[in-house]
Design a protein around this motif. Structure first.
Motif, PDB file in Angstrom:
ATOM      1  N   LYS A  38      45.658  -3.566  65.556  1.00 32.60           N
ATOM      2  CA  LYS A  38      45.657  -5.019  66.108  1.00 32.60           C
ATOM      3  C   LYS A  38      46.905  -4.908  64.758  1.00 32.60           C
ATOM      4  O   LYS A  38      47.819  -6.129  64.963  1.00 32.60           O
ATOM      5  N   ASP A  41      50.463 -13.476  69.326  1.00 33.39           N
ATOM      6  CA  ASP A  41      49.576 -13.586  70.053  1.00 33.39           C
ATOM      7  C   ASP A  41      48.769 -12.027  70.204  1.00 33.39           C
ATOM      8  O   ASP A  41      49.181 -10.836  70.571  1.00 33.39           O
ATOM      9  N   VAL A  42      47.592 -11.909  70.120  1.00 36.21           N
ATOM     10  CA  VAL A  42      46.824 -10.719  70.257  1.00 36.21           C
ATOM     11  C   VAL A  42      45.830 -10.422  71.334  1.00 36.21           C
ATOM     12  O   VAL A  42      44.730 -11.090  70.762  1.00 36.21           O
ATOM     13  N   CYS A  43      45.946  -9.949  71.796  1.00 34.82           N
ATOM     14  CA  CYS A  43      44.215  -9.303  73.232  1.00 34.82           C
ATOM     15  C   CYS A  43      43.812  -8.232  72.445  1.00 34.82           C
ATOM     16  O   CYS A  43      44.393  -6.824  72.474  1.00 34.82           O
ATOM     17  N   TYR A  68      36.372  -8.679  76.159  1.00 32.63           N
ATOM     18  CA  TYR A  68      38.223  -9.068  76.243  1.00 32.63           C
ATOM     19  C   TYR A  68      38.333 -10.072  75.079  1.00 32.63           C
ATOM     20  O   TYR A  68      38.122 -11.973  74.769  1.00 32.63           O
ATOM     21  N   ASN A  69      39.295 -10.059  73.659  1.00 33.60           N
ATOM     22  CA  ASN A  69      39.496 -11.200  72.482  1.00 33.60           C
ATOM     23  C   ASN A  69      41.058 -11.356  72.321  1.00 33.60           C
ATOM     24  O   ASN A  69      42.001 -10.423  72.454  1.00 33.60           O
ATOM     25  N   HIS A  70      41.199 -12.733  73.089  1.00 31.63           N
ATOM     26  CA  HIS A  70      42.263 -12.503  72.658  1.00 31.63           C
ATOM     27  C   HIS A  70      42.264 -13.999  71.843  1.00 31.63           C
ATOM     28  O   HIS A  70      42.343 -15.036  71.262  1.00 31.63           O
ATOM     29  N   THR A  71      43.777 -13.413  70.485  1.00 37.82           N
ATOM     30  CA  THR A  71      43.657 -14.273  69.353  1.00 37.82           C
ATOM     31  C   THR A  71      44.927 -15.241  69.984  1.00 37.82           C
ATOM     32  O   THR A  71      45.552 -14.545  69.224  1.00 37.82           O
ATOM     33  N   ARG A  72      44.818 -15.525  69.384  1.00 33.30           N
ATOM     34  CA  ARG A  72      45.922 -17.280  69.531  1.00 33.30           C
ATOM     35  C   ARG A  72      46.596 -17.252  68.527  1.00 33.30           C
ATOM     36  O   ARG A  72      45.721 -17.380  67.761  1.00 33.30           O
ATOM     37  N   TYR A 126      47.195 -15.413  66.044  1.00 34.52           N
ATOM     38  CA  TYR A 126      47.075 -13.798  64.828  1.00 34.52           C
ATOM     39  C   TYR A 126      48.119 -14.490  63.577  1.00 34.52           C
ATOM     40  O   TYR A 126      47.484 -14.143  62.848  1.00 34.52           O
ATOM     41  N   VAL A 160      41.162  -5.866  74.003  1.00 34.37           N
ATOM     42  CA  VAL A 160      39.996  -5.258  75.009  1.00 34.37           C
ATOM     43  C   VAL A 160      39.424  -3.761  75.154  1.00 34.37           C
ATOM     44  O   VAL A 160      40.306  -2.771  74.988  1.00 34.37           O
TER      45      VAL A 160
END
Length: 139
Positions: free
Chosen positions: A58, A80-82, A89-93, A95, A84
């Motif tokens: 990340k 933004d970091v995803c 599945y974690n999408h951090t807007r 970040y 998988v």
């Protein structure tokens, strides 16, 4: 066209694909696309290694995106970091927001009609498609 980076996990393990606007694909250990991708790729190529932890990955991705943001005016200002994995599945807007917009217009700018002179207007109907035959028509 649309450029896309797609990640997923299947029976063969994790995969990352780069899908180009013309349709070709690459399976890669890391990928960068977009107007800031040259700066981002320089960071990825110099610091990527196969055994990164999720947190190290990340941080690396965020640094690469920041490089794109600061070296390309069209790359926006948010990171933004995803992540998988096989199970999640974690999408951090937002970040990180290394380049926040300081000035925002209070209201939209309105241009009065006639501000831009129209030099020429030419509207043409190019083709008509009926069933499976293409019929050319004159403008």
């Amino acid at each position: 066209g649309c450029a896309l980076i797609m990640a997923g996990v299947d029976i063969n393990g994790p995969s990352l694909f780069q899908i180009y606007p013309h349709g070709s694909t690459d399976r890669l250990p890391f990928a960068c696309m977009g107007s800031g991708s040259l700066a981002a790729m320089a960071v990825m190529e110099s610091r990527f290694k196969d055994d990164l932890t999720i947190e190290e990955g990340k941080a690396l991705v965020a640094d690469a995106i920041r490089a794109g943001i600061f070296n390309d005016l069209g790359s926006g200002g948010n990171v933004d970091v995803c992540v998988v994995t096989r199970d999640t599945y974690n999408h951090t807007r937002a970040y990180d927001a290394p380049n926040p917009r300081i000035y925002r217009a209070l209201k939209p700018i309105q241009f009065p009609p006639g501000t831009t002179t129209v030099l020429k207007e030419d509207i043409r109907k190019l083709i008509t498609v009926t069933s499976e035959d293409v019929v050319m028509t004159q403008a």
